[in-house]
Structure formats: structure tokens, C-alpha cells
Design an enzyme around this catalytic site. Structure first.
Site, short mmCIF file in Angstrom:
data_model
loop_
_atom_site.label_atom_id
_atom_site.label_comp_id
_atom_site.label_asym_id
_atom_site.label_seq_id
_atom_site.Cartn_x
_atom_site.Cartn_y
_atom_site.Cartn_z
N LYS A 101 0.82 -1.21 0.00
CA LYS A 101 0.00 0.00 0.00
C LYS A 101 0.86 1.27 0.00
O LYS A 101 0.42 2.32 -0.43
CB LYS A 101 -0.94 -0.02 1.20
C1 LIG Z 1 -4.36 -4.60 0.54
C2 LIG Z 1 -3.60 -5.83 0.40
C3 LIG Z 1 -3.94 -6.80 -0.55
C4 LIG Z 1 -5.16 -6.68 -1.44
O1 LIG Z 1 -5.09 -5.63 -2.37
P1 LIG Z 1 -6.43 -5.06 -3.03
O2 LIG Z 1 -6.00 -3.89 -3.84
O3 LIG Z 1 -7.31 -4.67 -1.89
O4 LIG Z 1 -7.02 -6.14 -3.84
C5 LIG Z 1 -3.14 -7.92 -0.65
N1 LIG Z 1 -2.07 -8.09 0.16
C6 LIG Z 1 -1.71 -7.19 1.08
C7 LIG Z 1 -0.54 -7.45 1.95
C8 LIG Z 1 -2.46 -6.02 1.23
O5 LIG Z 1 -2.10 -5.14 2.16
#
Ligand SMILES: *Cc1c(COP(=O)(O)O)cnc(C)c1O
Length: 489
Positions: A101
Site C-alpha cells: 500500500k
Molecule cells: C491490501 C492488500 C492486498 C489486497 O489488495 P487489493 O488492492 O485490496 O485487492 C493484498 N495483500 C496485502 C498485503 C495487502 O495489504
């Protein structure tokens, strides 16, 4: 139609709908080829400039430089780890919070402050975040002490790991708060959506010089930086001799809210040579079922898993995919979204489902398979994956088994294994435990020893940081909490 600055500043359209770009500007193979020698920052400016047309190149450059600095991301923000001939790993967790993120949330605040200046709104932006763990910390870290912003993060009280909770409650910055919600992630997300849609509350905020915006992946400013690394990974695969320029490849993506994988689909619409996206889920397999049946049904038990950032039953960004797959039929998509709200399910019919199947393959992976995969990959390739990455890796293996497709594939790795020490250590060195739980920091040290890895600095310092205790509220108390934090009565 609105400017990109407006879309980023407001987060959500007035009618509650999601912003999408007017079109997907093409990127030619020649341009992809020219990215080979470029830094990540240059690649980012090239791709972002396609969409953020009301930002000058200098503005984009300054956002990119501030976001993806060496201090924050090390030498290269999104390196391709070469695993084996037909499969490599795109590591997206070299940022300050050790999860993918950061790729978007380190740059979003810079977009936002520039966007607010452009739209002439002299308001304080109040960012509401619903988090299943990683977004919250990443938003707090990205926005800490950014002027004219306030971040309020709602996380499910028992739905995040001990480390994730500590990451949030130790974050410095006067303008960032974490609040625990009694319920699961969907309760928190629904609560945030209600606050966004509350006209009276919006009016009250306006009287106090504030306006809501979103840092969830429903914000266009969150999605667009994620398109960059699909191009970047592709060009690296060419540079490292894995594929020839123009050859189609697969991406396997651990999916929750469908933001990350949607960004990949957008890259494909811009011309990136992609065969299939493998949409990988854990036992909350609502997306697997949707892709395989055309029916989205959230009426099912919610499972707490060892890949908690994917514990989601309502994937908000799927709405954007359906919009493209229906040739932008907003009425149709609204009908489905209303049905989802009212009765918890909708069916898109076989025509739309086939269109979805032409780009996506859905597979899900259970808890035991996830742990086995972490162990197998460590034993065979001396590489340590976090549970989310393992879900995507295993889903790719299932895809290969079912389709016999041997196309070169990239697995997106979304978190550092050090965010999930306990599970990872159990998977690669079960003998350490003797059935007992281990303190997360003891497990972290043990993991570093067993796997011969260095603990990331931001993880190492966690136990020594002062903790700010979170307020705990019921979903119905979220509005009151926001007012309290903003001093609005
Ligand atoms: C947020 C997240 C995901 C999922 O991503 P999306 O964009 O919500 O599909 C997968 N793995 C981790 C570690 C995340 O923080």
C-alpha cells in the site's frame, strides 16, 4: 467529466459513484522498451502523466521524487526477484510500512495537496480510511504532518495482527488517528461509506472548513500509481531476458478490494501485453465464485485468515471492472450495486461473465495450502514469502495445473514476511514452536535467523516506540468519533 485534480481531491463522486478515467491512453511497445534503462521515478512520471493531465511534468516529478525516495524505499521501489525460469516475484513492500500500500499511499498526499491547490478549495481534507490492517498504517505514515490534512483510520478491533495494530498505534503525527471498530472489516468499510454519503455531516464539515476525501482504493489517486509497477515489472522481465518485448505474460495478484489487480487490467487496456490475471483469494472466495459463475454473493460466512488483508466480502473496485466490461453502462452497474446493497448478491449473466473470463482466472487457496506453499518455496528456492504472496503463488500453480498454460508469470508480493512472523516461521520452521504461541518480536528475530534475512528497520524499532491507545467504537459510534476528533459538536 471532471479534472484528475478534482477526482483525487474529492475521492468519491457526489452521487457516491467511483471515478474512472475518460479513456486509457495507449503506451506503445517502443515506449515500454525505452523504460528499460529508466529509473522507477522516470517510469512513474511517464505513466502517471498519461492520466494526470492537469499536473505539469515538474509537479509530477516532485510528487514522485518525494514519494519514492531512497530513504523511504531503498535502491529500487519495486524490484523483480528472479525465482525460476517461468515465475518471478514482484516485491512491492520495500516502503516504510513493509506492505504494497506504500506504493500508492506515499504519493497520494503529494497529489492531494497539489490537487487541492488546483481546485482552489482552501479546505482541510479529512481522510477517512477503513482498513483491514495495511492501508491504515500506510495512510497514517503517508499523511503524517502533511499540512491541511487529517487522517482518521477505522480498523476492525479483532481483525488485524498484533504487529499491524502496533504499527498504527505507534505512528507519530498530530493529524493521524487510529480508531478500533467493534466488528469486521466490512463493518468498518460500510461505516465509512455511510459517513461519506451523509449530506448533513458534509454540510457540518463544510461549516468548519473541512471536506471528506478517501485514501481507500476507491480513490483514483490510489489506483493510478499502481498501474506504474505493472509496466515496470514487464520492462524488467524483458531486460532480464525472461521474455521478448511484446510477449504476453500472466500476473498473479493476491486480491482483496480488487484495486491492485484492477490497476493491472488498466495497464493491459493501455497496451501492456498481458495474457491472464490470476485473481487469487483466500477462503473468503467471493471473487473466485464470481469469476467462475457470474454471480457475486456476499451472503456467506466471513473467515478470519492468516492473510487478513484479503479478508473481504465486498470488493469495491469490481464495480470499475464491470463498468468497462459493460461498455460503460452505468445504469446496469448501478442496478447490480443496488442489488448487492439490498439483498447481498447480483448476477451479471453469461455474456459479461465470458468477458471477465477472457482477462481473469479466479482461484482460491486455503489456510493449510498457504502455509505449505511458504514452506515449499523456502525449501526449494530459498525464498521467504508472506502469506498473501503465498496465496497468489499457489493460485498460479492451480491455474497452471488446470489450464496447462505455461506462459511466463509474475507473482505480486504484497507484504514483507516480517509483517507475519508467526505464520511464516511456523511454515518454514515448525519445530521452533512446540505448539505454543510465540511473542511476535521473538518470532521476528527467529525468522531473521532461520531465513538469513535482515529485519526491516521500521519493524525492528516497533517495540521501543511509545503507544497511543486507540478509542474503541461500535459501527454506530463512528460519526460521533469523527466529530470528536475534528472538534465539531
Ligand atoms: C491490501 C492488500 C492486498 C489486497 O489488495 P487489493 O488492492 O485490496 O485487492 C493484498 N495483500 C496485502 C498485503 C495487502 O495489504
Amino acid at each position: 467529466m471532471v479534472s484528475s485534480a478534482h477526482a483525487i481531491a474529492s475521492g468519491l463522486a457526489k452521487d457516491g459513484g467511483l471515478f474512472v478515467p475518460r479513456d486509457f491512453p495507449p503506451v506503445s511497445l517502443t515506449e515500454i522498451d525505452s523504460m528499460r534503462e529508466a529509473s522507477y521515478g522516470d517510469r512513474a512520471v511517464a505513466v502517471l502523466g498519461r492520466f494526470l493531465t492537469d499536473f505539469t511534468e515538474e509537479e509530477l516529478r516532485s510528487c514522485v521524487d518525494a514519494a519514492y525516495s531512497k530513504e523511504k524505499f531503498g535502491d529500487f521501489p519495486a524490484p523483480l526477484h528472479l525465482l525460476k525460469k517461468d515465475t518471478d516475484i514482484l516485491e512491492l513492500w520495500h516502503g516504510p510500512t513493509c506492505a504494497f500500500k506504500d506504493m500508492a499511499l506515499q504519493i497520494l498526499p503529494h497529489f492531494l495537496t497539489k490537487a487541492i491547490a488546483k481546485t482552489g478549495e482552501q479546505k482541510k481534507v479529512v481522510i477517512l480510511v477503513a482498513t483491514s490492517g495495511d492501508t491504515g498504517k500506510a495512510a497514517m505514515a503517508g499523511f503524517a504532518d502533511v499540512p491541511e490534512t487529517e487522517v482518521i483510520v477505522f480498523y476492525p478491533q479483532d481483525g488485524v495482527s498484533a504487529i499491524q495494530q502496533l504499527q498504527m498505534t505507534t505512528q507519530r503525527g498530530k493529524n493521524v488517528q487510529a480508531v478500533a471498530v467493534e466488528g469486521n472489516f466490512d463493518d468498518a468499510q460500510t461505516g465509512v461509506k455511510v459517513l461519506f454519503g451523509d449530506k448533513e455531516l458534509a454540510a457540518e464539515l463544510k461549516d468548519h472548513g473541512c471536506a471528506f476525501s478517501s485514501a481507500n482504493s476507491i480513490n483514483w489517486g490510489r489506483l493510478v500509481p499502481q498501474i506504474v509497477y505493472y509496466f515496470s515489472a514487464y520492462t524488467d522481465a524483458v531486460a532480464r531476458g525472461r521474455i521478448k518485448l511484446g510477449e504476453k505474460i500472466n500476473f498473479s495478484v493476491p486480491t482483496g478490494n480488487f484495486g491492485d489487480i484492477l490497476a493491472g487490467y488498466y495497464a493491459k487496456l493501455m497496451g501492456l501485453p498481458v495474457n491472464k490475471f490470476i485473481c487469487a483469494s483466500n477462503s473468503n472466495n467471493v471473487l473466485t465464485d464470481f469469476i467462475n459463475t457470474g454471480t457475486y454473493d456476499r451472503n456467506r460466512p466471513f473467515h478470519k485468515t492468516i492473510s487478513p488483508s484479503m479478508d473481504i466480502l465486498v470488493s469495491s473496485n469490481l464495480e470499475r471492472l464491470l463498468y468497462e466490461k459493460t461498455e460503460r453502462n452505468a445504469d446496469k452497474v448501478n442496478e447490480w450495486m443496488d442489488a448487492l446493497k439490498d439483498k447481498g448478491n447480483y448476477s451479471v449473466g453469461s455474456d459479461i461473465q465470458s468477458l471477465v473470463l477472457s482477462d481473469f482466472f479466479g482461484a482460491w487457496v486455503d489456510e493449510i495450502e498457504t502455509q505449505e506453499t511458504i514452506g515449499d518455496v523456502f525449501n526449494n528456492y530459498d525464498y521467504v514469502m508472506d502469506p498473501h504472496t503465498a496465496v497468489a503463488y499457489k493460485a498460479l500453480e492451480k491455474y497452471r495445473l488446470m489450464t496447462s498454460d505455461e506462459t511466463y508469470s509474475i507473482v505480486l508480493s504484497t507484504a514483507s514476511p516480517f509483517k507475519f512472523n508467526d505464520v511464516v516461521l511456523r511454515s518454514i520452521a515448525p519445530d521452533c514452536f512446540e505448539g505454543e504461541a510465540m511473542d511476535p518480536f521473538a518470532a521476528m528475530k527467529q525468522l531473521a535467523e532461520t531465513a538469513h534475512l535482515e529485519i526491516p528497520q521500521s519493524m525492528k524499532e516497533l517495540p521501543d516506540l511509545p503507544v497511543h491507545k486507540s478509542d474503541v467504537v461500535e459501527p454506530a459510534g463512528m460519526e460521533g468519533e469523527v466529530k470528536k476528533i475534528l472538534s465539531i459538536e
